[in-house]
Design a protein around this motif. Structure first.
Motif, PDB file in Angstrom:
ATOM      1  N   GLN A 213       0.839  -1.206   0.000  1.00  0.00           N
ATOM      2  CA  GLN A 213       0.000   0.000   0.000  1.00  0.00           C
ATOM      3  C   GLN A 213       0.873   1.254   0.000  1.00  0.00           C
ATOM      4  OE1 GLN A 213      -1.068  -2.807   1.529  1.00  0.00           O
ATOM      5  NE2 GLN A 213      -2.749  -2.936   0.075  1.00  0.00           N
ATOM      6  N   ASP A 216       2.776   3.201  -2.922  1.00  0.00           N
ATOM      7  CA  ASP A 216       1.905   3.343  -4.098  1.00  0.00           C
ATOM      8  C   ASP A 216       0.590   4.033  -3.797  1.00  0.00           C
ATOM      9  OD1 ASP A 216       1.018   2.790  -6.835  1.00  0.00           O
ATOM     10  OD2 ASP A 216      -0.261   1.271  -5.937  1.00  0.00           O
ATOM     11  N   LYS A 217      -0.069   3.690  -2.664  1.00  0.00           N
ATOM     12  CA  LYS A 217      -1.428   4.183  -2.407  1.00  0.00           C
ATOM     13  C   LYS A 217      -1.481   5.146  -1.227  1.00  0.00           C
ATOM     14  CE  LYS A 217      -3.867   0.188  -4.314  1.00  0.00           C
ATOM     15  NZ  LYS A 217      -2.710  -0.587  -4.747  1.00  0.00           N
ATOM     16  N   GLU A 218      -0.394   5.814  -0.957  1.00  0.00           N
ATOM     17  CA  GLU A 218      -0.343   6.682   0.218  1.00  0.00           C
ATOM     18  C   GLU A 218      -1.451   7.728   0.201  1.00  0.00           C
ATOM     19  OE1 GLU A 218       3.022   9.052   2.820  1.00  0.00           O
ATOM     20  OE2 GLU A 218       3.482   8.328   0.817  1.00  0.00           O
ATOM     21  N   GLN A 220      -4.372   7.444  -0.961  1.00  0.00           N
ATOM     22  CA  GLN A 220      -5.694   6.859  -0.796  1.00  0.00           C
ATOM     23  C   GLN A 220      -5.962   6.405   0.637  1.00  0.00           C
ATOM     24  OE1 GLN A 220      -8.201   6.589  -3.038  1.00  0.00           O
ATOM     25  NE2 GLN A 220      -6.995   7.752  -4.495  1.00  0.00           N
ATOM     26  N   MET A 221      -4.946   6.479   1.498  1.00  0.00           N
ATOM     27  CA  MET A 221      -5.092   6.000   2.872  1.00  0.00           C
ATOM     28  C   MET A 221      -5.247   7.171   3.847  1.00  0.00           C
ATOM     29  SD  MET A 221      -2.161   3.048   2.747  1.00  0.00           S
ATOM     30  CE  MET A 221      -2.490   2.375   4.376  1.00  0.00           C
ATOM     31  N   TYR A 230      -1.691   4.297   9.936  1.00  0.00           N
ATOM     32  CA  TYR A 230      -2.608   4.380   8.805  1.00  0.00           C
ATOM     33  C   TYR A 230      -3.855   3.548   9.079  1.00  0.00           C
ATOM     34  CZ  TYR A 230       1.300   6.294   6.119  1.00  0.00           C
ATOM     35  OH  TYR A 230       2.339   7.076   5.656  1.00  0.00           O
ATOM     36  N   PRO A 233      -7.084   0.080   4.454  1.00  0.00           N
ATOM     37  CA  PRO A 233      -8.016   0.078   3.336  1.00  0.00           C
ATOM     38  C   PRO A 233      -8.659  -1.291   3.132  1.00  0.00           C
ATOM     39  CG  PRO A 233      -5.790  -0.111   2.513  1.00  0.00           C
ATOM     40  CD  PRO A 233      -5.682   0.001   4.009  1.00  0.00           C
ATOM     41  N   ARG A 265     -11.050   4.270   2.992  1.00  0.00           N
ATOM     42  CA  ARG A 265     -10.387   4.707   1.763  1.00  0.00           C
ATOM     43  C   ARG A 265     -10.804   6.136   1.446  1.00  0.00           C
ATOM     44  NH1 ARG A 265     -10.922  -0.770  -2.048  1.00  0.00           N
ATOM     45  NH2 ARG A 265     -10.107  -2.198  -0.452  1.00  0.00           N
ATOM     46  N   GLU A 267     -10.527   7.588  -1.436  1.00  0.00           N
ATOM     47  CA  GLU A 267     -11.172   7.589  -2.754  1.00  0.00           C
ATOM     48  C   GLU A 267     -11.074   8.959  -3.405  1.00  0.00           C
ATOM     49  OE1 GLU A 267     -11.900   4.961  -4.102  1.00  0.00           O
ATOM     50  OE2 GLU A 267     -12.683   3.490  -2.699  1.00  0.00           O
ATOM     51  N   SER A 331      -3.901  -4.009 -10.011  1.00  0.00           N
ATOM     52  CA  SER A 331      -3.265  -3.261  -8.937  1.00  0.00           C
ATOM     53  C   SER A 331      -1.747  -3.340  -9.050  1.00  0.00           C
ATOM     54  CB  SER A 331      -3.699  -3.814  -7.573  1.00  0.00           C
ATOM     55  OG  SER A 331      -3.083  -5.066  -7.329  1.00  0.00           O
ATOM     56  N   PHE A 332      -1.090  -2.470  -8.337  1.00  0.00           N
ATOM     57  CA  PHE A 332       0.369  -2.372  -8.326  1.00  0.00           C
ATOM     58  C   PHE A 332       1.016  -3.702  -7.935  1.00  0.00           C
ATOM     59  CE2 PHE A 332       4.419  -1.115  -6.379  1.00  0.00           C
ATOM     60  CZ  PHE A 332       4.896  -0.161  -7.256  1.00  0.00           C
TER      61      PHE A 332
END
Length: 425
Positions: A213, A216-218, A220-221, A230, A233, A265, A267, A331-332
C-alpha cells in the motif's frame, strides 16, 4: 517487490512484463536498480578485500613484535587503522547502495502473469464467466438510495452530519442486514477452512510497505500523522503482515485466514454516479480471505478462492460476472486478478464487489515471508493471495435493488436465518 534474481535472470522479459502493466519508464527503472546493485557489489568487493588485508596485517604485527621490529610493527598498526576506517566507509557505502536499490524496487510494480490480457483500462478486461439469475422487478424500480430512505434502512444525510460524505449510518433493518451479511460471510469462510482473525484497523508504516500500500497508495489511505499510523483500506494489510519476518514450515501451508474489519479509503477523485449511495464509500465493512502458500500450489489456491467467492454470490441469488483484469487495470502488487461484479437492475450497471488476486512472491519478498521446505530444509519465498469475500456496500445495494417488490425487499433464502425474516417491509 521484485527480486534481483528475477531481474538479472531475464532483464528484457521483466521490462516487457512491466510494459504490459503500462508502467512508465520501465527500462529506466530497471537500469537504475541494476546500477544501484552494482554499486552495492563493488562496495562489498572492496570491503572484503580491505578486511582481508586488514586481517593479514594484524596477524603480521605479532610476528614483527616478536622479532623486535617495533618500528615496522607500529607502521603496520597505523596501516590497520587506516584500513579499518576505509572498511567502515565501504560498509556505509554498501548499505547506502542497498537502501537505494530497495527504495527503487519499492516503486516498481509486480510482473503480470502470461494469462493476463493486454489492455490499458477496465474496458479491456475479459469477461470469463457469467452466472446467477436475473430477477423480475416491479415497474419503475428504485435505486438503493431511494429504497434505503423508503424503508428507513440507511441515513446518508446523518452520516454527513456526523462525519462527512461517504460515511453512511445504518439503522434498524439496515443495520440488521449488515450484521446478517457479516455473519453469513464469516460462517461460509469458516466452513471452507479459514481461521478467523480479528486484527487492528490501524497499522504502522512497515505494514503498509509490507503489503504494497506504501508508497503506491499513500494518497488513498487515511494517515494519523501524530503517531504515523494508517487506517487500513482492507484487512489484507494487517492479516498478511502477521507473517512479516516469519519462516513457516512447509507442512503448515497453505495458511488460510479470514477477517471482518471496517475499511477506510479516501477515494480521491471519485465523483458522479460512482459515488451515489453505497456505490463508493470512505468507510465500509468487508470480509477478507488471505492465503499464504507454496509457489507450486498457489494457482490451485487462487482457483479455490475464486470458487468460494462465486459460491457466495450464487447463494445470495445475485446475477454476477467474473472478469480477468488486463495489465493496465491491475493493482500495483497483483500478478493476476479477477474481479467479481453484480448487476444492479435498478441502476442498469455492473458493480464490483470483490477482487481476488495472486501476488506471487512480490508481497512475500517485501514482507520477508518465507517457508522451509520439508525435503531439503531450503528456505524460499512464499506466495501470498487475498480476496474480498465479500465487501458489503455494493452487495447491500444489489440486494435492495434486485429483490425489491411491491410489498418490500425480499431476503435471499441463504440469508433468512441470519435476518430472522423473509422480507423487509
Amino acid at each position: 517487490m521484485l527480486t534481483i534474481k528475477q531481474i538479472t535472470d531475464n532483464k528484457e522479459a521483466v521490462i516487457r512484463a512491466l510494459e504490459k502493466k503500462h508502467f512508465a519508464g520501465a527500462r529506466e527503472a530497471i537500469e537504475a536498480v541494476l546500477a544501484a546493485d552494482q554499486k552495492r557489489k563493488t562496495a562489498q568487493s572492496d570491503m572484503d578485500a580491505t578486511l582481508a588485508e586488514q586481517k593479514q596485517l594484524a596477524k603480521a604485527i605479532g610476528g614483527l613484535m616478536k622479532e623486535g621490529k617495533r618500528e615496522e610493527a607500529e607502521t603496520a598498526k597505523a596501516q590497520v587503522g587506516t584500513l579499518k576506517a576505509k572498511s567502515t566507509e565501504l560498509e556505509e557505502a554498501m548499505r547506502a547502495a542497498e537502501q537505494e536499490r530497495t527504495e527503487l524496487l519499492y516503486t516498481i510494480p509486480n510482473l503480470p502473469y502470461d494469462l493476463v490480457p493486454e489492455g490499458k483500462s477496465a474496458e479491456d478486461n475479459e469477461v470469463v464467466k457469467m452466472g446467477g439469475r436475473q430477477t423480475a422487478l416491479p415497474e419503475h424500480p428504485l435505486p438503493h438510495w431511494e429504497l434505503a430512505k423508503k424503508y428507513d434502512l440507511i441515513d446518508f444525510d446523518l452520516g454527513v452530519k456526523i462525519t462527512g460524505a461517504g460515511f453512511p449510518v445504518y439503522k434498524g433493518m439496515g443495520a440488521r442486514l449488515q450484521r446478517a451479511l457479516i455473519n453469513f460471510f464469516l460462517d461460509e469462510a469458516r466452513a471452507s477452512g479459514y481461521t478467523e482473525i480479528m486484527p487492528p484497523t490501524v497499522v504502522n508504516e512497515a505494514s503498509g510497505y509490507g503489503t504494497g500500500q506504501l508508497p503506491d497508495k499513500e494518497g488513498q489511505m487515511y494517515h494519523c500523522t501524530l503517531d504515523n499510523l494508517y487506517l487500513i483500506p482492507t484487512a489484507e494489510v494487517p492479516v498478511t503482515n502477521i507473517y512479516r519476518d516469519v519462516i513457516l514450515d512447509e507442512k503448515d501451508l497453505p495458511i488460510k485466514n479470514c477477517a471482518y474489519t471496517q475499511c477506510f479509503r479516501r477515494e480521491a477523485g471519485s465523483y458522479g454516479k460512482d459515488v451515489r449511495g453505497l456505490n463508493r464509500l470512505h468507510e465500509f465493512s468487508k470480509i477478507e480471505i488471505v492465503r499464504i502458500d507454496r509457489p507450486e500450489h498457489s494457482e490451485q489456491s487462487h482457483q479455490e478462492m475464486l470458487d468460494h467467492v462465486e459460491g457466495l454470490l450464487q447463494k445470495l441469488e445475485l446475477p454476477y460476472r467474473i472478469l480477468r483484469l488486463c495489465g493496465g487495470d491491475m493493482s500495483f502488487t497483483a500478478a493476476i486478478c479477477y474481479d467479481f461484479e453484480v448487476y444492479s437492475e435498478a441502476q442498469g450497471r455492473w458493480l464490483e464487489v470483490s477482487s481476488v488476486s495472486n501476488f506471487d512472491s512480490y508481497q512475500a519478498n517485501r514482507l520477508h515471508c518465507r517457508y522451509r521446505r520439508a525435503e531439503d530444509k531450503k528456505i524460499e519465498l512464499c506466495h501470498t493471495l487475498n480476496g474480498s469475500a465479500l465487501a458489503l456496500p455494493r452487495i447491500v445495494a444489489a440486494l435492495l435493488e434486485n429483490f425489491q417488490t411491491p410489498d418490500g425487499i425480499r431476503i435471499p433464502k441463504a440469508l433468512q436465518p441470519y435476518m430472522g425474516c423473509e422480507m423487509i417491509s
